[in-house]
Motif scaffolding. Structure first.
Motif, PDB file in Angstrom:
ATOM      1  N   TYR A  19     -14.072  17.574   2.893  1.00  0.00           N
ATOM      2  CA  TYR A  19     -15.238  17.013   3.573  1.00  0.00           C
ATOM      3  C   TYR A  19     -16.519  17.722   3.172  1.00  0.00           C
ATOM      4  CZ  TYR A  19     -11.630  15.022   6.549  1.00  0.00           C
ATOM      5  OH  TYR A  19     -10.529  14.353   7.008  1.00  0.00           O
ATOM      6  N   GLN A  20     -17.649  17.028   3.419  1.00  0.00           N
ATOM      7  CA  GLN A  20     -18.969  17.610   3.211  1.00  0.00           C
ATOM      8  C   GLN A  20     -19.842  17.240   4.392  1.00  0.00           C
ATOM      9  OE1 GLN A  20     -20.637  15.954  -0.334  1.00  0.00           O
ATOM     10  NE2 GLN A  20     -20.709  13.887   0.467  1.00  0.00           N
ATOM     11  N   TRP A  21     -20.852  18.043   4.644  1.00  0.00           N
ATOM     12  CA  TRP A  21     -21.783  17.776   5.734  1.00  0.00           C
ATOM     13  C   TRP A  21     -23.036  17.131   5.162  1.00  0.00           C
ATOM     14  CZ3 TRP A  21     -20.462  18.252  10.682  1.00  0.00           C
ATOM     15  CH2 TRP A  21     -19.365  19.029  10.994  1.00  0.00           C
ATOM     16  N   ILE A  22     -23.438  15.993   5.744  1.00  0.00           N
ATOM     17  CA  ILE A  22     -24.670  15.309   5.348  1.00  0.00           C
ATOM     18  C   ILE A  22     -25.445  14.946   6.609  1.00  0.00           C
ATOM     19  CG2 ILE A  22     -23.679  14.381   3.223  1.00  0.00           C
ATOM     20  CD1 ILE A  22     -23.466  11.676   4.652  1.00  0.00           C
ATOM     21  N   PHE A  23     -26.700  14.585   6.430  1.00  0.00           N
ATOM     22  CA  PHE A  23     -27.511  14.150   7.555  1.00  0.00           C
ATOM     23  C   PHE A  23     -27.609  12.643   7.570  1.00  0.00           C
ATOM     24  CE2 PHE A  23     -28.904  18.525   7.408  1.00  0.00           C
ATOM     25  CZ  PHE A  23     -29.019  18.827   8.757  1.00  0.00           C
ATOM     26  N   MET A  24     -27.274  12.028   8.706  1.00  0.00           N
ATOM     27  CA  MET A  24     -27.415  10.580   8.900  1.00  0.00           C
ATOM     28  C   MET A  24     -28.150  10.367  10.221  1.00  0.00           C
ATOM     29  SD  MET A  24     -23.654   9.217   7.726  1.00  0.00           S
ATOM     30  CE  MET A  24     -23.983   7.555   8.268  1.00  0.00           C
ATOM     31  N   ASN A  25     -29.258   9.652  10.166  1.00  0.00           N
ATOM     32  CA  ASN A  25     -30.060   9.371  11.353  1.00  0.00           C
ATOM     33  C   ASN A  25     -30.446  10.650  12.105  1.00  0.00           C
ATOM     34  OD1 ASN A  25     -29.854   6.605  10.847  1.00  0.00           O
ATOM     35  ND2 ASN A  25     -27.941   6.470  11.978  1.00  0.00           N
ATOM     36  N   GLY A  26     -30.769  11.695  11.358  1.00  0.00           N
ATOM     37  CA  GLY A  26     -31.214  12.931  11.968  1.00  0.00           C
ATOM     38  C   GLY A  26     -30.108  13.788  12.541  1.00  0.00           C
ATOM     39  N   ARG A  27     -28.864  13.406  12.321  1.00  0.00           N
ATOM     40  CA  ARG A  27     -27.744  14.199  12.828  1.00  0.00           C
ATOM     41  C   ARG A  27     -26.855  14.640  11.685  1.00  0.00           C
ATOM     42  NH1 ARG A  27     -26.158  12.068  18.591  1.00  0.00           N
ATOM     43  NH2 ARG A  27     -28.166  11.200  19.188  1.00  0.00           N
ATOM     44  N   GLN A  28     -26.235  15.778  11.872  1.00  0.00           N
ATOM     45  CA  GLN A  28     -25.334  16.297  10.855  1.00  0.00           C
ATOM     46  C   GLN A  28     -23.958  15.663  11.062  1.00  0.00           C
ATOM     47  OE1 GLN A  28     -25.192  20.535  10.940  1.00  0.00           O
ATOM     48  NE2 GLN A  28     -24.855  20.693   8.744  1.00  0.00           N
ATOM     49  N   VAL A  29     -23.420  15.067   9.990  1.00  0.00           N
ATOM     50  CA  VAL A  29     -22.161  14.337  10.080  1.00  0.00           C
ATOM     51  C   VAL A  29     -21.232  14.820   8.976  1.00  0.00           C
ATOM     52  CG1 VAL A  29     -21.118  12.041  10.027  1.00  0.00           C
ATOM     53  CG2 VAL A  29     -23.409  12.324  10.926  1.00  0.00           C
ATOM     54  N   ARG A  30     -19.961  14.933   9.296  1.00  0.00           N
ATOM     55  CA  ARG A  30     -18.970  15.318   8.295  1.00  0.00           C
ATOM     56  C   ARG A  30     -18.389  14.056   7.673  1.00  0.00           C
ATOM     57  NH1 ARG A  30     -13.821  18.696  10.091  1.00  0.00           N
ATOM     58  NH2 ARG A  30     -13.115  16.631  10.638  1.00  0.00           N
ATOM     59  N   THR A  31     -18.453  13.945   6.336  1.00  0.00           N
ATOM     60  CA  THR A  31     -17.920  12.782   5.628  1.00  0.00           C
ATOM     61  C   THR A  31     -16.984  13.271   4.527  1.00  0.00           C
ATOM     62  OG1 THR A  31     -19.742  12.770   4.055  1.00  0.00           O
ATOM     63  CG2 THR A  31     -20.001  11.400   6.002  1.00  0.00           C
ATOM     64  N   LYS A  32     -16.115  12.368   4.067  1.00  0.00           N
ATOM     65  CA  LYS A  32     -15.214  12.723   2.969  1.00  0.00           C
ATOM     66  C   LYS A  32     -16.019  12.902   1.694  1.00  0.00           C
ATOM     67  CE  LYS A  32     -10.846  10.975   4.404  1.00  0.00           C
ATOM     68  NZ  LYS A  32      -9.543  10.987   3.812  1.00  0.00           N
TER      69      LYS A  32
END
Length: 98
Positions: A27-40
Motif C-alpha cells: 500500500y501507499q498513502w495518498i491525499f484524496m479530498n484533503g484526507r490521507q488515504v491508503r491505496t494499493k
C-alpha cells in the motif's frame, strides 16, 4: 490511576516489524479530498511501471498475441496493403486525375 503499558516480546516486535514492511510494500498513502488515504500500489516489474516495462521490452509478436496492437512500432515503408502505392501515378502530365 494510569495503566502501565505492557512491553512486546522480541518475537512480537519482529512479527510487527515484518507486518509493517509487508503493508508498506502493498500500500501507499495518498491525499484524496484533503484526507490521507491508503491505496494499493500500482503493479511494477523490476521497480518500473508495467506499461513502461512492456514498451521497452516487448517484441512485436508478443504485443500481437496479447492484442496490444497500438504499441507495435510501425515502419515507414510502403506495405502491400496500401490502397495506392507511391509508384502508381494518379494524374497525367497536365495534372488531371485519371
Amino acid at each position: 490511576m494510569a495503566k502501565v503499558k505492557k512491553k512486546l516480546t522480541p518475537t512480537q516486535r519482529r512479527a510487527r516489524k515484518f507486518a509493517k514492511a509487508e503493508r508498506q510494500k502493498k500500500y501507499q498513502w495518498i491525499f484524496m479530498n484533503g484526507r490521507q488515504v491508503r491505496t494499493k500500489r500500482p503493479p511494477t516489474v523490476d521497480g518500473i511501471p508495467v506499461d513502461q516495462f512492456i514498451d521497452e521490452n516487448a517484441d512485436p509478436l508478443w504485443l500481437h498475441q496479447n492484442e496490444l496492437w497500438e504499441l507495435i512500432p510501425v515502419e515507414n515503408s510502403t506495405s502491400s496493403f496500401d490502397p495506392v502505392p507511391e509508384s502508381v501515378e494518379t494524374e497525367d502530365e497536365n495534372g488531371v486525375p485519371f
